[in-house]
Scaffold this motif. Structure first.
Motif, PDB file in Angstrom:
ATOM      1  N   LEU A  41      12.239  -4.595 -37.415  1.00  0.00           N
ATOM      2  CA  LEU A  41      11.109  -5.471 -37.695  1.00  0.00           C
ATOM      3  C   LEU A  41       9.924  -4.993 -36.868  1.00  0.00           C
ATOM      4  CD1 LEU A  41      12.944  -8.927 -37.605  1.00  0.00           C
ATOM      5  CD2 LEU A  41      12.586  -7.386 -39.554  1.00  0.00           C
ATOM      6  N   SER A  42       8.739  -5.097 -37.409  1.00  0.00           N
ATOM      7  CA  SER A  42       7.554  -4.544 -36.739  1.00  0.00           C
ATOM      8  C   SER A  42       7.392  -5.051 -35.313  1.00  0.00           C
ATOM      9  CB  SER A  42       6.297  -4.867 -37.550  1.00  0.00           C
ATOM     10  OG  SER A  42       6.270  -4.150 -38.755  1.00  0.00           O
ATOM     11  N   HIS A  43       7.614  -6.341 -35.095  1.00  0.00           N
ATOM     12  CA  HIS A  43       7.378  -6.903 -33.775  1.00  0.00           C
ATOM     13  C   HIS A  43       8.397  -6.437 -32.744  1.00  0.00           C
ATOM     14  CE1 HIS A  43      10.741  -9.792 -33.743  1.00  0.00           C
ATOM     15  NE2 HIS A  43      10.497  -9.949 -35.036  1.00  0.00           N
ATOM     16  N   GLU A  44       9.486  -5.806 -33.199  1.00  0.00           N
ATOM     17  CA  GLU A  44      10.510  -5.339 -32.268  1.00  0.00           C
ATOM     18  C   GLU A  44      10.157  -4.011 -31.625  1.00  0.00           C
ATOM     19  OE1 GLU A  44      14.632  -7.160 -34.070  1.00  0.00           O
ATOM     20  OE2 GLU A  44      13.789  -5.376 -35.047  1.00  0.00           O
ATOM     21  N   LEU A  45       9.224  -3.274 -32.196  1.00  0.00           N
ATOM     22  CA  LEU A  45       8.855  -1.969 -31.657  1.00  0.00           C
ATOM     23  C   LEU A  45       7.538  -2.087 -30.901  1.00  0.00           C
ATOM     24  CD1 LEU A  45       9.641   1.003 -31.459  1.00  0.00           C
ATOM     25  CD2 LEU A  45       8.294   1.410 -33.528  1.00  0.00           C
ATOM     26  N   ARG A  46       7.663  -2.102 -29.588  1.00  0.00           N
ATOM     27  CA  ARG A  46       6.476  -2.203 -28.732  1.00  0.00           C
ATOM     28  C   ARG A  46       6.317  -0.895 -27.967  1.00  0.00           C
ATOM     29  NH1 ARG A  46       4.778  -7.514 -28.805  1.00  0.00           N
ATOM     30  NH2 ARG A  46       6.304  -9.013 -29.613  1.00  0.00           N
ATOM     31  N   ARG A  47       6.175  -0.943 -26.666  1.00  0.00           N
ATOM     32  CA  ARG A  47       5.969   0.277 -25.885  1.00  0.00           C
ATOM     33  C   ARG A  47       7.277   1.022 -25.627  1.00  0.00           C
ATOM     34  NH1 ARG A  47       2.210  -0.878 -20.805  1.00  0.00           N
ATOM     35  NH2 ARG A  47       2.365   1.408 -20.785  1.00  0.00           N
ATOM     36  N   LYS A  48       8.382   0.317 -25.597  1.00  0.00           N
ATOM     37  CA  LYS A  48       9.673   0.916 -25.317  1.00  0.00           C
ATOM     38  C   LYS A  48      10.277   1.509 -26.586  1.00  0.00           C
ATOM     39  CE  LYS A  48      13.675   1.682 -23.254  1.00  0.00           C
ATOM     40  NZ  LYS A  48      13.844   2.828 -22.326  1.00  0.00           N
ATOM     41  N   PRO A  49      10.764   2.765 -26.563  1.00  0.00           N
ATOM     42  CA  PRO A  49      11.458   3.314 -27.729  1.00  0.00           C
ATOM     43  C   PRO A  49      12.694   2.480 -28.062  1.00  0.00           C
ATOM     44  CG  PRO A  49      10.967   5.035 -26.119  1.00  0.00           C
ATOM     45  CD  PRO A  49      10.668   3.731 -25.453  1.00  0.00           C
ATOM     46  N   ARG A  50      13.043   2.423 -29.341  1.00  0.00           N
ATOM     47  CA  ARG A  50      14.191   1.638 -29.781  1.00  0.00           C
ATOM     48  C   ARG A  50      15.189   2.534 -30.508  1.00  0.00           C
ATOM     49  NH1 ARG A  50      13.836  -3.918 -30.412  1.00  0.00           N
ATOM     50  NH2 ARG A  50      16.029  -3.632 -31.032  1.00  0.00           N
ATOM     51  N   SER A  51      16.463   2.323 -30.233  1.00  0.00           N
ATOM     52  CA  SER A  51      17.523   3.048 -30.918  1.00  0.00           C
ATOM     53  C   SER A  51      18.067   2.197 -32.058  1.00  0.00           C
ATOM     54  CB  SER A  51      18.651   3.396 -29.945  1.00  0.00           C
ATOM     55  OG  SER A  51      19.657   4.154 -30.598  1.00  0.00           O
ATOM     56  N   VAL A  52      18.243   2.815 -33.227  1.00  0.00           N
ATOM     57  CA  VAL A  52      18.827   2.139 -34.384  1.00  0.00           C
ATOM     58  C   VAL A  52      19.951   3.015 -34.924  1.00  0.00           C
ATOM     59  CG1 VAL A  52      16.642   1.021 -34.970  1.00  0.00           C
ATOM     60  CG2 VAL A  52      17.224   3.212 -36.028  1.00  0.00           C
ATOM     61  N   GLU A 104      22.533   7.833 -35.039  1.00  0.00           N
ATOM     62  CA  GLU A 104      21.704   7.104 -34.088  1.00  0.00           C
ATOM     63  C   GLU A 104      20.321   7.724 -34.087  1.00  0.00           C
ATOM     64  OE1 GLU A 104      23.630   7.003 -30.311  1.00  0.00           O
ATOM     65  OE2 GLU A 104      25.154   5.562 -30.965  1.00  0.00           O
ATOM     66  N   ILE A 105      19.320   6.890 -34.283  1.00  0.00           N
ATOM     67  CA  ILE A 105      17.935   7.352 -34.416  1.00  0.00           C
ATOM     68  C   ILE A 105      17.070   6.583 -33.428  1.00  0.00           C
ATOM     69  CG2 ILE A 105      15.955   7.529 -35.983  1.00  0.00           C
ATOM     70  CD1 ILE A 105      17.994   7.531 -38.317  1.00  0.00           C
ATOM     71  N   VAL A 106      16.200   7.286 -32.726  1.00  0.00           N
ATOM     72  CA  VAL A 106      15.245   6.633 -31.836  1.00  0.00           C
ATOM     73  C   VAL A 106      13.910   6.541 -32.560  1.00  0.00           C
ATOM     74  CG1 VAL A 106      14.608   8.829 -30.725  1.00  0.00           C
ATOM     75  CG2 VAL A 106      14.140   6.655 -29.570  1.00  0.00           C
ATOM     76  N   VAL A 107      13.297   5.378 -32.501  1.00  0.00           N
ATOM     77  CA  VAL A 107      11.997   5.139 -33.123  1.00  0.00           C
ATOM     78  C   VAL A 107      11.026   4.764 -32.019  1.00  0.00           C
ATOM     79  CG1 VAL A 107      10.745   3.848 -34.882  1.00  0.00           C
ATOM     80  CG2 VAL A 107      13.197   4.290 -35.172  1.00  0.00           C
ATOM     81  N   PHE A 108       9.819   5.329 -32.040  1.00  0.00           N
ATOM     82  CA  PHE A 108       8.847   5.019 -30.991  1.00  0.00           C
ATOM     83  C   PHE A 108       7.453   4.898 -31.574  1.00  0.00           C
ATOM     84  CE2 PHE A 108       8.949   9.622 -31.285  1.00  0.00           C
ATOM     85  CZ  PHE A 108       7.646  10.045 -31.036  1.00  0.00           C
ATOM     86  N   ARG A 109       6.632   4.157 -30.855  1.00  0.00           N
ATOM     87  CA  ARG A 109       5.239   3.946 -31.236  1.00  0.00           C
ATOM     88  C   ARG A 109       4.361   4.657 -30.218  1.00  0.00           C
ATOM     89  NH1 ARG A 109       3.374  -0.128 -34.569  1.00  0.00           N
ATOM     90  NH2 ARG A 109       5.212  -1.452 -34.249  1.00  0.00           N
ATOM     91  N   THR A 110       3.449   5.523 -30.681  1.00  0.00           N
ATOM     92  CA  THR A 110       2.585   6.258 -29.772  1.00  0.00           C
ATOM     93  C   THR A 110       1.494   5.348 -29.226  1.00  0.00           C
ATOM     94  OG1 THR A 110       1.013   6.984 -31.462  1.00  0.00           O
ATOM     95  CG2 THR A 110       2.995   8.327 -31.156  1.00  0.00           C
ATOM     96  N   SER A 111       0.803   5.831 -28.215  1.00  0.00           N
ATOM     97  CA  SER A 111      -0.260   5.032 -27.596  1.00  0.00           C
ATOM     98  C   SER A 111      -1.383   4.735 -28.581  1.00  0.00           C
ATOM     99  CB  SER A 111      -0.815   5.761 -26.372  1.00  0.00           C
ATOM    100  OG  SER A 111       0.187   5.944 -25.403  1.00  0.00           O
ATOM    101  N   SER A 112      -1.564   5.606 -29.568  1.00  0.00           N
ATOM    102  CA  SER A 112      -2.621   5.401 -30.557  1.00  0.00           C
ATOM    103  C   SER A 112      -2.146   4.569 -31.746  1.00  0.00           C
ATOM    104  CB  SER A 112      -3.138   6.756 -31.049  1.00  0.00           C
ATOM    105  OG  SER A 112      -2.101   7.488 -31.668  1.00  0.00           O
ATOM    106  N   GLY A 113      -0.887   4.131 -31.721  1.00  0.00           N
ATOM    107  CA  GLY A 113      -0.371   3.296 -32.798  1.00  0.00           C
ATOM    108  C   GLY A 113       0.408   4.037 -33.856  1.00  0.00           C
TER     109      GLY A 113
END
Length: 356
Positions: A12-23, A29-38
Motif C-alpha cells: 500500500l502506498s502509505h507503507e513505503l516511506r523512507r525505510k526500504p520494505r521487503s515483500v 524476496e524483493i526490496v522496494v524503496f522510495r528515492t529522496s525525489s519521490g
C-alpha cells in the motif's frame, strides 16, 4: 519465472516511506524503496556483492545503500563502491524490477518485461480505497473461491444469494482467448428496507453479479446491479471492485482489493462521504470471511482428480487453463470438465503452485 513479468501490487502506498520494505512475490524476496525525489526502485532483496538483505539498508538521494559494505545501487541496477570509486558494478538484469505507484498501491514487474499495466477503473466511479488480505492457500485456490457464487449463502451476509434462491440463479459464462466472464442473475437476498429505499432497489429485484477475470496479472473485476423485474430498469450498486491475486509461497497468497465508489445522487447532497465508509467496512468483513473459509480447506495442494464439479465450476476450469497459458507461459494441460454434479471424466492434473 514468468509470474514476475506481470505487474503485481505489493505494498500500500502509505507503507513505503523512507525505510526500504521487503515483500515476497512468487517465492522471490524483493526490496522496494522510495528515492529522496519521490521515485521508486525495486530489486531482489540481496546485495549482488555479498548477499546482504538490501532491505536492511537505507536510501541516500536516488540510491539504496547496502548496510554491509556501503555499496550503493540506483533504480536501474547501476552501482558505485565508496571504497573503490573507479569501480562500476551492475546488478544482474534478472534482479532489477520496474516499480510504479497507482491506485494507492506500489506495483512491480521484472525490468524489461513487456506486460501492459492492467486497467480497471470505469467512468462514473472514483477510487475509494484499497484492502489487503492474506490467504493461507495458493493463489489458484483463492481465485477459485472468488469466481463462483455457490458458496455465498454459507459465508456472506451481503454478497451473493440466499440458499433457497440458488436453484434460480443463472450463470452465463463467456470465454475469450484472454478472459473469462460470468454474469450471475437471480433473486436478491433479503436486505433492510431502509437500504432498498436509499438506493432505490425494488423489493423483488433481481441481483446481478458480473465479473471478468484476466490473467496478466491474475485479477477479477466485479460489478453489481439490480434489475426491476417489471420495467427491466437497471439500478447500479454503488460499488465496483478489482481483486488481484498474488502468489506468495506454496500455501499462501495475498489478495489486493481496489474499491471504487459511484454514489450517484448521494454526492449531489454532500452525503457521499457518509455512505461510502460503511460499505467499505462491510466489504472488508466479507473478504475476511472468505479468508477464514479458505483456511479451513482440508487439502491445500489443489488436486482436482476425484473432485465432483458442478454447474458453477465451468469458469474455474477455464481460468486454470488461462493461468497456465497467459500468466505462466505454459501449454495448457487437460483439466476436468465442469458438469452438473457428476465426477470429472477427463484426466485431472495437479494445480501448478507458486514457486517457493
Amino acid at each position: 519465472m514468468a509470474e514476475l513479468d506481470h505487474w503485481h501490487p505489493v505494498l500500500l502506498s502509505h507503507e513505503l516511506r523512507r525505510k526500504p520494505r521487503s515483500v515476497r512475490l512468487a517465492g522471490r524476496e524483493i526490496v522496494v524503496f522510495r528515492t529522496s525525489s519521490g521515485g521508486l526502485g525495486a530489486f531482489t532483496d540481496r546485495c549482488p556483492h555479498r548477499s546482504m538483505r538490501l532491505s536492511e539498508g537505507w536510501v541516500e538521494g536516488d540510491r539504496l545503500v547496502c548496510a554491509y559494505h556501503g555499496w550503493r545501487w540506483a533504480a536501474d541496477g547501476r552501482g558505485d563502491i565508496p571504497a573503490t570509486p573507479a569501480a562500476r558494478p551492475c546488478a544482474r538484469r534478472d534482479d532489477v524490477f520496474d516499480a510504479v505507484e497507482r491506485y494507492g498501491a506500489i506495483w512491480v514487474k521484472r525490468a524489461g518485461a513487456q506486460a501492459t499495466f492492467p486497467r480497471f477503473d470505469a467512468e462514473g466511479y472514483v477510487p475509494a480505497g484499497v484492502l489487503r488480505h492474506r490467504a493461507a492457500v495458493p493463489f489458484e485456490l483463492a481465485l477459485d473461491n472468488f469466481i463462483e457464487v455457490e458458496h455465498t449463502p454459507f459465508v456472506h451476509f451481503m454478497l451473493g444469494y440466499s440458499l433457497d434462491q440458488m436453484p434460480q440463479v443463472e450463470a452465463q459464462v463467456t470465454l475469450s482467448d484472454d478472459a473469462v466472464q460470468v454474469v450471475n442473475t437471480g433473486p436478491k437476498r433479503p436486505i433492510p428496507r431502509i437500504v432498498e429505499k436509499m438506493f432505490r432497489i425494488p423489493h423483488d429485484a433481481k441481483f446481478v453479479v458480473e465479473w471478468t477475470a484476466r490473467f496478466s496479472p491474475v485479477h477479477a473485476i466485479y460489478d453489481h446491479s439490480f434489475i426491476n423485474p417489471r420495467t427491466r430498469e437497471v439500478v447500479t450498486y454503488p460499488l465496483r471492485s478489482a481483486v488481484f491475486f498474488n502468489p506468495v509461497g506454496p500455501e499462501s497468497s495475498e489478495i489486493y482489493t481496489f474499491l471504487f465508489a459511484s454514489l450517484g445522487r448521494w454526492s449531489e447532497f454532500g452525503l457521499g462521504s457518509l455512505i461510502w465508509p460503511p460499505l467499505r467496512v462491510a466489504m472488508d468483513l466479507e473478504l475476511r470471511l472468505d479468508m477464514r473459509l479458505l483456511s479451513r480447506l482440508a487439502d491445500k495442494r489443489g488436486i482436482l482428480k476425484g473432485n465432483v464439479l458442478g454447474r458453477f465450476d465451468k469458469a474455474l476450469v477455464a481460468s486454470r487453463d488461462r493461468i497456465d497459458r497467459i500468466y505462466r507461459g505454459q501449454a495448457a494441460e487437460a483439466t476436468p470438465e465442469a458438469g452438473d454434479g457428476h465426477e470429472a471424466t477427463r484426466a485431472a492434473r495437479r494445480l501448478p503452485l507458486a514457486a517457493s
